[in-house]
Design an enzyme around this catalytic site. Structure first.
Site, mmCIF file in Angstrom:
data_model
loop_
_atom_site.group_PDB
_atom_site.id
_atom_site.type_symbol
_atom_site.label_atom_id
_atom_site.label_comp_id
_atom_site.label_asym_id
_atom_site.label_seq_id
_atom_site.Cartn_x
_atom_site.Cartn_y
_atom_site.Cartn_z
ATOM 1 N N ASP A 1 5.022 5.009 3.477
ATOM 2 C CA ASP A 1 4.608 6.504 3.451
ATOM 3 C C ASP A 1 5.673 7.278 4.193
ATOM 4 O OD1 ASP A 1 3.086 9.000 3.921
ATOM 5 O OD2 ASP A 1 1.236 7.863 3.876
ATOM 6 N N ASP B 1 10.874 6.279 -0.003
ATOM 7 C CA ASP B 1 10.628 6.420 -1.498
ATOM 8 C C ASP B 1 10.073 4.886 -2.000
ATOM 9 O OD1 ASP B 1 10.354 6.621 -4.089
ATOM 10 O OD2 ASP B 1 12.033 8.044 -4.333
ATOM 11 N N LYS C 1 -2.452 21.504 -10.405
ATOM 12 C CA LYS C 1 -2.000 22.413 -11.498
ATOM 13 C C LYS C 1 -1.245 21.542 -12.549
ATOM 14 C CE LYS C 1 -1.144 26.059 -8.172
ATOM 15 N NZ LYS C 1 -0.365 27.055 -7.479
ATOM 16 N N ARG D 1 -13.067 8.463 7.213
ATOM 17 C CA ARG D 1 -13.605 9.798 7.646
ATOM 18 C C ARG D 1 -13.412 10.755 6.650
ATOM 19 N NH1 ARG D 1 -11.056 10.125 11.697
ATOM 20 N NH2 ARG D 1 -9.329 11.289 11.384
ATOM 21 N N PHE D 2 -12.024 10.783 6.054
ATOM 22 C CA PHE D 2 -11.918 11.759 4.959
ATOM 23 C C PHE D 2 -12.621 11.680 3.754
ATOM 24 C CE2 PHE D 2 -9.215 12.044 0.846
ATOM 25 C CZ PHE D 2 -9.017 13.300 0.899
ATOM 26 N N GLU D 3 -12.870 10.369 3.395
ATOM 27 C CA GLU D 3 -13.769 9.972 2.155
ATOM 28 C C GLU D 3 -14.941 10.497 2.369
ATOM 29 O OE1 GLU D 3 -14.932 6.580 -0.969
ATOM 30 O OE2 GLU D 3 -13.371 6.265 0.723
ATOM 31 N N GLU E 1 0.729 -1.307 -0.095
ATOM 32 C CA GLU E 1 -0.135 0.093 -0.182
ATOM 33 C C GLU E 1 0.842 1.049 -0.105
ATOM 34 O OE1 GLU E 1 -3.446 2.180 2.514
ATOM 35 O OE2 GLU E 1 -2.878 0.469 3.300
ATOM 36 N N ASP F 1 -1.818 11.896 -3.957
ATOM 37 C CA ASP F 1 -1.753 13.736 -4.238
ATOM 38 C C ASP F 1 -2.103 13.841 -5.765
ATOM 39 O OD1 ASP F 1 -1.150 16.362 -4.735
ATOM 40 O OD2 ASP F 1 0.240 16.404 -2.937
ATOM 41 N N ASP G 1 -10.545 10.856 -5.375
ATOM 42 C CA ASP G 1 -11.822 11.864 -5.476
ATOM 43 C C ASP G 1 -11.527 12.883 -6.388
ATOM 44 O OD1 ASP G 1 -9.958 13.173 -3.787
ATOM 45 O OD2 ASP G 1 -11.266 13.946 -2.314
#
Length: 273
Positions: free
Chosen positions: A127, A154, A181, A251-253, A102, A177, A213
């Site tokens: 991470d 990495d 831009k 929760r974020f989703e 993951e 992420d 998302d």
């Protein structure tokens, strides 16, 4: 699960991203708070510098997270130094255990839920966010999850230098992420070069599961994955997949869904050729 759209892999110069320093008196060199924990820059100068798919987050480590890092990192953590090959069977204490990588897990809540729901699968969670690393280690201990290992650094170096061919039973990239831009699109993780590398480390039939998302990124993911010669879409119509039950709603989703965000899942398998 990068719940703040954080990055999946560690930046070369980001010492603050991996080890929170304690305050130092003037004229004294600052020492890392976790001397036996995740290294500030585990790959150091061993590997080339290149455009990264992340930016470091400098968040405060709580007392609980810090304690988990101090006690559990030597047991369940590893630095991605790129200097040695990983034996996943030895790492998890079970040579027959299928292991899923993951990339980017945020604070680790979803990772812990998936590990609890599927104890027969190992999760190597990568991470660079120190509070998240400590939080996931704490969740693993409290819930008796011995099928989780936390990798710091990495993810590209992990895949390229440290994992054996065909060693992964799956790969998960949740909410990376989006680099919205246009001039930053080259920093997005899901690119043809990344998929070519990932395919060499995934066993035939292994599942690559992405979720985002950010709709423009979802469209790019679908385009790039559909064109990747080593992968095939699990959806007969060649489109996005419904959220599988094994990916928890975080929760974020949920907050994003409340704001009208649309989450897209992509489920592709590595071809058997």
């Amino acid at each position: 699960m990068s719940e703040n759209h954080a990055s999946p892999s560690a930046p070369a110069p980001a010492a603050d991203a991996a080890a929170a320093p304690v305050p130092a008196q003037q004229g004294r060199r600052r020492e890392p708070m976790f001397p036996d924990g995740p290294a500030p820059d585990p790959a150091g100068s061993h590997h080339e510098r290149r455009i990264r798919s992340f930016q470091p987050r400098r968040s405060r480590v709580t007392t609980g997270q810090g304690e988990a890092l101090r006690r559990l990192w030597p047991k369940w953590g590893l630095d991605i130094d790129g200097l040695s090959k990983l034996d996943l069977g030895e790492l998890f204490g079970d040579p027959g255990l299928p292991v899923v990588l993951e990339i980017g897990f945020g604070m680790g809540e979803a990772t812990a839920k998936m590990a609890a729901a599927d104890p027969g699968t190992g999760i190597l969670a990568c991470d660079v966010h120190t509070p998240g690393q400590g939080n996931l280690l704490g969740l693993a201990e409290r819930n008796g999850l011995d099928n989780v290992r936390v990798a710091n650094g990495d993810a590209i170096i992990l895949l390229r230098e440290m994992l054996a061919p065909d060693s992964l039973a799956g790969l998960r990239v949740y909410f990376p992420d989006p680099w919205p831009k246009k001039r930053h699109h080259k920093r997005r993780l899901i690119q043809p070069e990344f998929l070519a590398l990932a395919a060499t480390r995934m066993a035939p039939g292994a599942l690559l599961h992405c979720a985002t998302d950010w709709e423009p990124y979802a469209e790019q993911m679908l385009e790039v994955l559909s064109a990747a010669p080593d992968f095939e879409n699990t959806q007969a119509d060649g489109g996005f997949a419904p959220r599988p039950e094994f990916r928890p709603l975080t929760r974020f989703e949920g907050q994003g869904l409340d704001k009208g965000h649309v989450v897209h899942d992509l489920l592709f398998r590595r071809k058997a050729h």
